[in-house]
Design an enzyme around this catalytic site. Structure first.
Site, PDB file in Angstrom:
ATOM      1  N   GLN A   1       0.817  -1.214   0.000  1.00  0.00           N
ATOM      2  CA  GLN A   1       0.000   0.000   0.000  1.00  0.00           C
ATOM      3  C   GLN A   1       0.850   1.264   0.000  1.00  0.00           C
ATOM      4  O   GLN A   1       0.764   2.067  -0.900  1.00  0.00           O
ATOM      5  CB  GLN A   1      -0.947  -0.009   1.199  1.00  0.00           C
ATOM      6  CG  GLN A   1      -2.134   0.895   1.005  1.00  0.00           C
ATOM      7  CD  GLN A   1      -3.330   0.469   1.847  1.00  0.00           C
ATOM      8  OE1 GLN A   1      -3.349  -0.593   2.452  1.00  0.00           O
ATOM      9  NE2 GLN A   1      -4.346   1.292   1.892  1.00  0.00           N
ATOM     10  N   ASP A   2       1.662   1.444   1.043  1.00  0.00           N
ATOM     11  CA  ASP A   2       2.597   2.573   1.006  1.00  0.00           C
ATOM     12  C   ASP A   2       3.851   2.210   1.789  1.00  0.00           C
ATOM     13  O   ASP A   2       3.879   1.196   2.504  1.00  0.00           O
ATOM     14  CB  ASP A   2       1.965   3.885   1.480  1.00  0.00           C
ATOM     15  CG  ASP A   2       1.516   3.896   2.918  1.00  0.00           C
ATOM     16  OD1 ASP A   2       1.234   4.992   3.421  1.00  0.00           O
ATOM     17  OD2 ASP A   2       1.440   2.830   3.562  1.00  0.00           O
ATOM     18  N   PRO A   3       4.916   3.016   1.663  1.00  0.00           N
ATOM     19  CA  PRO A   3       6.189   2.645   2.298  1.00  0.00           C
ATOM     20  C   PRO A   3       6.090   2.630   3.823  1.00  0.00           C
ATOM     21  O   PRO A   3       5.225   3.275   4.420  1.00  0.00           O
ATOM     22  CB  PRO A   3       7.144   3.756   1.834  1.00  0.00           C
ATOM     23  CG  PRO A   3       6.506   4.355   0.621  1.00  0.00           C
ATOM     24  CD  PRO A   3       5.031   4.243   0.859  1.00  0.00           C
TER      25      PRO A   3
ATOM     26  N   VAL B   1       5.939   8.531   1.698  1.00  0.00           N
ATOM     27  CA  VAL B   1       5.113   8.703   2.893  1.00  0.00           C
ATOM     28  C   VAL B   1       5.841   9.657   3.834  1.00  0.00           C
ATOM     29  O   VAL B   1       7.075   9.711   3.833  1.00  0.00           O
ATOM     30  CB  VAL B   1       4.852   7.341   3.581  1.00  0.00           C
ATOM     31  CG1 VAL B   1       6.120   6.773   4.218  1.00  0.00           C
ATOM     32  CG2 VAL B   1       3.726   7.417   4.601  1.00  0.00           C
TER      33      VAL B   1
ATOM     34  N   GLN C   1      -0.047   6.455   5.058  1.00  0.00           N
ATOM     35  CA  GLN C   1      -0.970   6.881   3.999  1.00  0.00           C
ATOM     36  C   GLN C   1      -1.036   8.391   3.808  1.00  0.00           C
ATOM     37  O   GLN C   1      -1.953   8.901   3.164  1.00  0.00           O
ATOM     38  CB  GLN C   1      -2.387   6.346   4.265  1.00  0.00           C
ATOM     39  CG  GLN C   1      -2.354   4.903   4.631  1.00  0.00           C
ATOM     40  CD  GLN C   1      -3.339   4.065   3.855  1.00  0.00           C
ATOM     41  OE1 GLN C   1      -3.991   4.522   2.952  1.00  0.00           O
ATOM     42  NE2 GLN C   1      -3.402   2.819   4.208  1.00  0.00           N
TER      43      GLN C   1
END
Length: 229
Positions: A66-68, A130, A136
């Site tokens: 999804q994100d780092p 991020v 997020q």
């Protein structure tokens, strides 16, 4: 005779996308945030590591994140991976548990997944940056448009690819994968909140290798070396 796979690169499939105004706006936003003193992960040089380490023509498996990671020294541009010397976060620990249960490989002392990337496993996060401590935080700055384009370009790949979609967020991306030559494996996310609901026991690593074998693409050596060079 050269195949389409040999003539296409990330540059040829994404070059036009990178010229779009929104893409420059993403880079400008990240640059301004850093200039304002905010800590952004991963470091600038690592943002596109997934694409640098796994050439378009070499992609065999895609694992979507999804994100780092948003903690110090963790993120380095590969989904789920952490730098050498940094403890494996809980989701990665569960990935290693499943890998051990599935293939019997020993659980490594590090969480550096570059060996996978260099074999054709694209470790792609939907958002590529991020802000420190704020998960997020960059989910809505335009990265998703770009990484969706990455997935769409892989849908057009001339060879079969195995997509490992873990969790509901990643599974929504299956609508971008319409080419019947590809294979999709779905499971709950490896996070401690959901791993016991079906990620543990999914056997995706052996299943991916079986599918690659059937497609004549060569299997992935999922075992990580104990020493990281």
């Amino acid at each position: 005779m050269t195949t389409m796979a040999e003539t296409q690169t990330w540059q040829t499939v994404l070059g036009e996308e990178k010229q779009e105004p929104y893409f420059q706006e993403i880079l400008d936003f990240v640059k301004k945030e850093r200039k304002a003193g905010k800590i952004i992960y991963p470091p600038q040089k690592d943002i596109f590591n997934a694409l640098k380490l796994t050439p378009y023509e070499a992609v065999k498996v895609v694992i979507l994140g999804q994100d780092p990671y948003h903690g110090p020294n963790q993120a380095h541009g590969l989904a789920f991976s952490v730098r050498p010397g940094v403890p494996a976060p809980p989701s990665l620990q569960n990935i290693f548990k499943e890998l051990h249960a599935d293939l019997g490989v020993s659980i490594p002392s590090h969480g550096f997944l570059e060996k996978w990337a260099k074999q054709g496993v694209l470790l792609l996060n939907a958002a590529l940056t991020v802000e420190a401590g704020k998960p997020q935080s960059h989910a809505n700055i335009g990265w998703h448009r770009f990484t969706d384009k990455v997935i769409e370009s892989l849908n057009d790949h001339p060879e079969g690819i195995v997509f490992l979609l873990w969790g509901s967020y990643a599974q929504k991306k299956s609508q971008l994968i319409t080419n019947l030559r590809h294979r999709i494996l779905k499971a709950p996310h490896p996070s401690p909140l959901s791993a016991a609901r079906g990620f543990l026991g999914c056997r995706h690593f052996s299943k991916a290798n079986q599918l690659l074998h059937e497609m004549g693409r060569g299997e992935i050596d999922w075992a990580l070396d104990e020493k990281v060079s």
